[in-house]
Design a protein around this motif. Structure first.
Motif, PDB file in Angstrom:
ATOM      1  N   MET A 116       0.832  -1.213   0.000  1.00 37.15           N
ATOM      2  CA  MET A 116       0.000   0.000   0.000  1.00 37.15           C
ATOM      3  C   MET A 116       0.866   1.263   0.000  1.00 37.15           C
ATOM      4  N   ALA A 117       0.652   2.070  -0.969  1.00 33.54           N
ATOM      5  CA  ALA A 117       1.380   3.351  -1.004  1.00 33.54           C
ATOM      6  C   ALA A 117       0.805   4.296   0.050  1.00 33.54           C
TER       7      ALA A 117
ATOM      8  N   ALA B 179       0.219  10.144  -7.321  1.00 30.74           N
ATOM      9  CA  ALA B 179      -0.700   9.393  -6.468  1.00 30.74           C
ATOM     10  C   ALA B 179      -1.430   8.357  -7.307  1.00 30.74           C
ATOM     11  N   ARG B 180      -1.902   8.774  -8.452  1.00 31.33           N
ATOM     12  CA  ARG B 180      -2.592   7.834  -9.320  1.00 31.33           C
ATOM     13  C   ARG B 180      -1.630   6.746  -9.782  1.00 31.33           C
ATOM     14  N   ALA B 181      -0.452   7.180 -10.166  1.00 32.21           N
ATOM     15  CA  ALA B 181       0.525   6.219 -10.667  1.00 32.21           C
ATOM     16  C   ALA B 181       0.886   5.176  -9.608  1.00 32.21           C
ATOM     17  N   MET B 182       1.015   5.635  -8.372  1.00 39.16           N
ATOM     18  CA  MET B 182       1.388   4.708  -7.303  1.00 39.16           C
ATOM     19  C   MET B 182       0.176   3.993  -6.737  1.00 39.16           C
TER      20      MET B 182
ATOM     21  N   ARG C 282       0.231  20.585  -7.264  1.00 42.49           N
ATOM     22  CA  ARG C 282      -1.004  19.812  -7.137  1.00 42.49           C
ATOM     23  C   ARG C 282      -1.098  18.754  -8.239  1.00 42.49           C
ATOM     24  N   LEU C 283      -0.796  19.189  -9.460  1.00 45.86           N
ATOM     25  CA  LEU C 283      -0.901  18.251 -10.572  1.00 45.86           C
ATOM     26  C   LEU C 283       0.124  17.135 -10.460  1.00 45.86           C
ATOM     27  N   ARG C 284       1.359  17.521 -10.118  1.00 47.57           N
ATOM     28  CA  ARG C 284       2.398  16.511  -9.985  1.00 47.57           C
ATOM     29  C   ARG C 284       2.007  15.488  -8.929  1.00 47.57           C
ATOM     30  N   VAL C 285       1.524  15.993  -7.789  1.00 50.57           N
ATOM     31  CA  VAL C 285       1.154  15.101  -6.696  1.00 50.57           C
ATOM     32  C   VAL C 285       0.038  14.153  -7.120  1.00 50.57           C
ATOM     33  N   LYS C 286      -0.989  14.733  -7.728  1.00 46.52           N
ATOM     34  CA  LYS C 286      -2.122  13.880  -8.109  1.00 46.52           C
ATOM     35  C   LYS C 286      -1.709  12.835  -9.123  1.00 46.52           C
TER      36      LYS C 286
ATOM     37  N   SER D  34       9.059  10.370  -3.020  1.00 40.14           N
ATOM     38  CA  SER D  34       9.355  10.269  -4.448  1.00 40.14           C
ATOM     39  C   SER D  34       9.289  11.626  -5.134  1.00 40.14           C
ATOM     40  N   LEU D  35       8.639  12.602  -4.519  1.00 36.45           N
ATOM     41  CA  LEU D  35       8.558  13.925  -5.142  1.00 36.45           C
ATOM     42  C   LEU D  35       9.427  14.934  -4.410  1.00 36.45           C
TER      43      LEU D  35
END
Lengths: 343, 343
Positions: free
Chosen positions: A1-2, A40-43, A33-37, A10-11
């Motif tokens: 679980m991430a 998050a989706r990727a992980m 915000r975009l990078r994080v989202k 990672s960021l």
DNA sequence: GGACGAACCCGAAACGTTTCGGAAAAGATA
DNA sequence: TATCTTTTCCGAAACGTTTCGGGTTCGTCC
């Protein structure tokens, strides 16, 4: 679980900032915000509900408590409730918990316990009784809830309901306007809030038309075919004056009434007129009756969306005004009503 | 809400010791344990599920995921499942979450997401297909689950099942032993694991008796009255040789078959013998058939307790051996079977 | 009388998240 | 240049529980 920590690492951001980015807080740059989202989706990140509930008090889980009724699931109605609510909440990213109590278990301790474990954000209450103690209890406990119906003196809680008093008035008035005076009412189980409301509407219509109220013509009981049948038999076999029309609490009762009338050699609407309220339960269609049934129509399945809306709103702390909703019903005239036969 | 801290303070103990006392750990004196439990009850303490889950990984919540099927809740069967499981888990102090998926939603992402939120301890899987991908998925995810049925090559997971292969063999063999050779099988929807097992048992019995396998006599479809009726009509109206006996996957199919046979002017068991498997669903009783139906009997309602047992055991980390259970069925001979009419 | 074990207890860390209070950097204002 | 805002960020605390690694008594055994 991430976890948030994984994303933060990672960021090369702080956990705080990642959390704020995901929750659309103001003080995070559009780019972050975009990078994080994205990551998050990727992980494949999903917030840990327990951790969230622990600190913020929100879990996104709501509950429905029902007693294990003898005929639970006999009619499809309970399934309709469960499936409807469950999919509505799922669609809002929330979870729906069904808790079935033992048959004669007192309900308040069950709610007490569920609240105690601090897991649920709120409850859906169905089938409220007149002055239902659960409402007071939940209000006092300070937990969000929504009622399917209304009960008690002060209605200061979220609800979704239909105008049961008015629809019973409309059905009765429809018959009165065609000249009927002795109108029977096959109602639901006494004590249920909507049953009392409907009784009130029925009585108001009688009073307004100056028609007599004959207590023997108002019957309470299960709202199924069997009781529609036996109730109708009773109406026509007692010492009380026979009715010339019957108001049925739902279509199932009407079906039983039709069968009883057929057995008694009485025709609809020639000898007896019949009207009903139609929840549009999946198994039985009022339009397929012969003769087709005149009804007030308010599909039960239209309840789940506003109920979920109201509960979600209550949990989010929205003002009460927007959380009290009324559903519409329509009057559908078909072929089950005629003037009374000349006595 | 009372917390461990409140209890600890009021007894002048540490939080640690209170926690250990409540969880029956070894190193706490009998006297303290009792005092702690008494005040916990007095203060109406319920452990905070979120906090517990966060640190120990156990929430006591299990889930069932089902697709919003078109005829969900039409028959009482789904309600039977939900009510049965829910009350079983409630009785164990656990919570039962029902999650209804959209009609055509792929299931794996739904499980993925539910697992991601780290809320549930495990899942109940019902209606497994042949080589069901959910099993592999949950196994890989490392989360506890129990299957109602068995599926796949390697059965290395907790399950509760009945011997579907054998009961289909028994039913078929019962007919073969009385001289039938052309035996039809109204089975369930192809792809379901138990349907395949039953097909295997049916074929084994035919093979063992040297009876021909006539593909036209093996029909797959919904296990309801409608399909029992149309299926039977089809059996007797095609070009294939007519059967002298029918094996029905459940009592509902048998009811449809009886109706079709009556409509075709065929008598049971004079012209056609009928046997079925009986799950003892509440609405339809095999003994009330006329003539009374010969069945293998294995009440569905006996499944929920072992299923809950096995899942609770799996979550507690018990060894697999005790978590794979088989239910018994009995053969009940009634009046729906006779030797085939002389052709 | 010192070492040992048993019985009972406790502090502190950890789980993953939200949120409070502040801080750094950059630009605007004086 | 000094001060103030705005924007963007971060450390640390908190939620309530379990659990690890100890600690303190007290009695027992050499």
């Amino acid at each position: 679980m991430a976890t948030l920590k994984d994303i933060a690492r990672s960021l090369d951001l702080s956990i705080t900032q990642v959390s704020r980015a995901l929750n659309d807080h103001s003080d995070v740059s559009e780019e972050t915000r975009l990078r994080v989202k994205a990551t998050a989706r990727a992980m494949n990140y999903h917030p840990n509900v327990s951790a969230r509930k622990l600190v913020s008090g929100r879990s996104g889980i709501v509950g429905l408590v029902v007693p294990q009724h003898r005929n639970i699931g006999q009619d499809g109605i309970f399934m309709e409730v469960v499936a409807g609510l469950s999919s509505q909440f799922s669609g809002r990213g929330m979870q729906f918990v069904l808790h079935i109590m033992a048959e004669q278990e007192p309900p308040l301790p069950v709610y007490q316990k569920l609240i105690g474990t601090a897991l649920l954000d709120g409850f859906v209450l169905i089938d409220p009784m007149d002055r239902d103690p659960r409402i007071d209890f939940l209000r006092r406990a300070g937990i969000a809830f929504v009622v399917h119906g209304r009960s008690g003196e002060t209605i200061d809680y979220p609800y979704f309901d239909i105008e049961n008093e008015q629809l019973a008035y409309d059905l009765t008035e429809h018959l009165l306007a065609r000249g009927h005076r002795r109108i029977a009412f096959l109602n639901g189980i006494a004590g249920r809030s909507y049953v009392s409301r409907r009784e009130a509407g029925y009585l108001r219509a009688l009073r307004a038309a100056g028609a007599p109220h004959i207590p023997e013509l108002h019957l309470n009981g299960d709202m199924d075919e069997a009781h529609g049948l036996t109730g109708t038999i009773r109406l026509f076999s007692g010492t009380a004056p026979r009715p010339t029309a019957i108001v049925c609490g739902n279509v199932r009762l009407a079906r039983g009434a039709y069968q009883a009338l057929a057995a008694l050699g009485l025709s609809v609407p020639g000898d007896v007129s019949v009207v009903a309220h139609d929840d549009e339960l999946p198994t039985l269609r009022a339009s397929a009756f012969f003769p087709a049934l005149t009804v007030t129509r308010a599909p039960l399945r239209d309840s789940w969306e506003p109920l979920a809306d109201c509960l979600a709103g209550a949990i989010a702390g929205k003002p009460l005004a927007g959380l009290q909703r009324l559903g519409q019903y329509s009057f559908i005239e078909r072929n089950s009503v005629a003037p009374p036969a000349a006595a």
